[in-house]
Design a protein around this motif. Sequence first.
Motif, PDB file in Angstrom:
ATOM      1  N   HIS A 252     132.812 -35.591  17.326  1.00  0.00           N
ATOM      2  CA  HIS A 252     132.546 -36.931  16.793  1.00  0.00           C
ATOM      3  C   HIS A 252     131.043 -37.132  16.627  1.00  0.00           C
ATOM      4  CE1 HIS A 252     136.557 -38.634  16.856  1.00  0.00           C
ATOM      5  NE2 HIS A 252     136.722 -38.401  18.150  1.00  0.00           N
ATOM      6  N   GLN A 253     130.292 -36.780  17.668  1.00  0.00           N
ATOM      7  CA  GLN A 253     128.850 -36.965  17.637  1.00  0.00           C
ATOM      8  C   GLN A 253     128.210 -36.135  16.530  1.00  0.00           C
ATOM      9  OE1 GLN A 253     125.269 -36.891  20.890  1.00  0.00           O
ATOM     10  NE2 GLN A 253     126.632 -35.141  20.906  1.00  0.00           N
ATOM     11  N   TYR A 254     128.586 -34.869  16.432  1.00  0.00           N
ATOM     12  CA  TYR A 254     128.013 -33.995  15.405  1.00  0.00           C
ATOM     13  C   TYR A 254     128.264 -34.562  14.012  1.00  0.00           C
ATOM     14  CZ  TYR A 254     127.505 -30.010  12.272  1.00  0.00           C
ATOM     15  OH  TYR A 254     127.144 -29.193  11.221  1.00  0.00           O
ATOM     16  N   ASN A 255     129.507 -34.940  13.755  1.00  0.00           N
ATOM     17  CA  ASN A 255     129.847 -35.469  12.436  1.00  0.00           C
ATOM     18  C   ASN A 255     129.133 -36.787  12.157  1.00  0.00           C
ATOM     19  OD1 ASN A 255     131.516 -33.340  11.830  1.00  0.00           O
ATOM     20  ND2 ASN A 255     133.427 -34.456  12.049  1.00  0.00           N
ATOM     21  N   ALA A 256     129.055 -37.657  13.174  1.00  0.00           N
ATOM     22  CA  ALA A 256     128.435 -38.963  12.977  1.00  0.00           C
ATOM     23  C   ALA A 256     126.946 -38.828  12.669  1.00  0.00           C
ATOM     24  CB  ALA A 256     128.642 -39.841  14.204  1.00  0.00           C
ATOM     25  N   VAL A 257     126.271 -37.941  13.354  1.00  0.00           N
ATOM     26  CA  VAL A 257     124.846 -37.738  13.094  1.00  0.00           C
ATOM     27  C   VAL A 257     124.631 -37.259  11.655  1.00  0.00           C
ATOM     28  CG1 VAL A 257     122.828 -36.331  13.664  1.00  0.00           C
ATOM     29  CG2 VAL A 257     124.206 -37.327  15.498  1.00  0.00           C
ATOM     30  N   ARG A 258     125.426 -36.286  11.236  1.00  0.00           N
ATOM     31  CA  ARG A 258     125.296 -35.770   9.864  1.00  0.00           C
ATOM     32  C   ARG A 258     125.593 -36.870   8.844  1.00  0.00           C
ATOM     33  NH1 ARG A 258     126.436 -30.384   8.878  1.00  0.00           N
ATOM     34  NH2 ARG A 258     126.155 -30.992   6.687  1.00  0.00           N
ATOM     35  N   MET A 259     126.638 -37.657   9.091  1.00  0.00           N
ATOM     36  CA  MET A 259     127.005 -38.712   8.152  1.00  0.00           C
ATOM     37  C   MET A 259     125.940 -39.805   8.117  1.00  0.00           C
ATOM     38  SD  MET A 259     129.371 -39.666   5.996  1.00  0.00           S
ATOM     39  CE  MET A 259     131.054 -39.174   6.378  1.00  0.00           C
ATOM     40  N   ALA A 260     125.410 -40.167   9.287  1.00  0.00           N
ATOM     41  CA  ALA A 260     124.368 -41.195   9.340  1.00  0.00           C
ATOM     42  C   ALA A 260     123.113 -40.744   8.592  1.00  0.00           C
ATOM     43  CB  ALA A 260     124.033 -41.523  10.788  1.00  0.00           C
ATOM     44  N   HIS A 364     136.256 -31.888   8.797  1.00  0.00           N
ATOM     45  CA  HIS A 364     135.054 -31.133   8.429  1.00  0.00           C
ATOM     46  C   HIS A 364     134.041 -32.087   7.805  1.00  0.00           C
ATOM     47  CE1 HIS A 364     132.354 -28.109   6.832  1.00  0.00           C
ATOM     48  NE2 HIS A 364     133.029 -27.195   7.514  1.00  0.00           N
ATOM     49  N   ILE A 365     132.799 -32.002   8.248  1.00  0.00           N
ATOM     50  CA  ILE A 365     131.789 -32.954   7.830  1.00  0.00           C
ATOM     51  C   ILE A 365     131.545 -32.911   6.324  1.00  0.00           C
ATOM     52  CG2 ILE A 365     129.929 -31.336   8.371  1.00  0.00           C
ATOM     53  CD1 ILE A 365     129.894 -35.240   8.490  1.00  0.00           C
ATOM     54  N   GLU A 366     131.651 -31.748   5.713  1.00  0.00           N
ATOM     55  CA  GLU A 366     131.424 -31.671   4.261  1.00  0.00           C
ATOM     56  C   GLU A 366     132.487 -32.440   3.502  1.00  0.00           C
ATOM     57  OE1 GLU A 366     130.912 -27.633   3.011  1.00  0.00           O
ATOM     58  OE2 GLU A 366     129.242 -27.264   4.385  1.00  0.00           O
TER      59      GLU A 366
END
Length: 384
Positions: A252-260, A364-366
């Motif tokens: 969750h944290q990894y994805n949120a940082v990338r999205m932010a 997946h973040i992409e």
Amino acid sequence: MKIESRLAQIGSVQEPVTGAVNFPIYHATAFRHPRLGQSTGFDYIRSQSPTRKVLEEAAAELESGDRGYACSSGMAALHTIFGLFSQGDHLLVSLDLYGGTYRLLEQIMSRYGVTASYIDTNDMEGLERLRKPNTKAILIETPTNPLMMITDLEAVSEWAKQHGLLVIVDNTLLTPFFQRPLELGADIVIHSASKYLGGHNDVLAGLIMAKGQELCDQLSFLHNSIGAVLGPQDCYMLMRGMKTLALRMERHQYNAVRMAEFLQEHPLVEQVYYPALPTHPGYEIQQRQASGNTGIFSFKMREAAMIEPILRHIKLIAFAESLGGVESLMTYPAVQTHADIPEEIRRRVGVDDRLLRLSVGIEHIEDLIADLAQAFEAADKEIH
């Protein structure tokens, strides 16, 4: 033992008869007494059940508490805590507040003579100014929902102790994996366990954890007397979700940082509210008192006209309330989670008609970035 191991092992060595790796679901509402005046420790399900006992002990241990209490929802947990207060008592409460908590205070607790003042709980001068002789506690959300305001828990807890106030912290957004308020001076921690602890949008639950014999005895009495307890099936579901909490929170944290970071650079976005970003006002405090960041944040569009088409065009991300599940959800706080807060208060703190809240899942973040990018593009074309 590290928290990752403790989470994975919840209930795994506590069934001595069969050695079951997963603790059983005891659906019994009543338990046989060995003889007059004797008890197995279980009498009636509202008072305690074997499945709930395992969950409550695990929850207390994870938050460094003395005792835990599993409730039928986060609001039931909060209402149980409010049972500590009497007519004429006053509370200090985080200004940027979940709408359901505001509704409970203003439309229900106010009828019993319990009042509240709302303030940025990092404003020490403001707290002192609003404190009254009848003030009994301070209720803190950190990070707040939806604007991610951060409170210095050690500083506020120290101030509260000087004035004999209980410190109650809603730790739903960070979970004990990233933050443990009882270790920072709080007396009570509360969770909407339906969110990150459950983690799969399939269980409704609340948790209370507390320190101190007298306080825990009072909460035990209220928990049993009010009866807003969690049933054994939901206790099992919650424990199953908590076993993977460490893995999920890291993703969750990894994805949120990338999205932010993506949104922070997007020309259609005015501001991103996320404490993992160095530009966030509470960044330094968050770095000091927590070991990581939540998967939820909010962002403000430059134009209110963008909101409706964005919500209509997202595909992978669902337009839905709640947060903390493996699936990504987007919410419009002004008309959903914070609709019960008067408009003038919402606008004063920044919850206006341009604000969207995103609970970033574990996809997946992409794919998530691509979905939001296409929704922005489609909305921009539509209104321009």
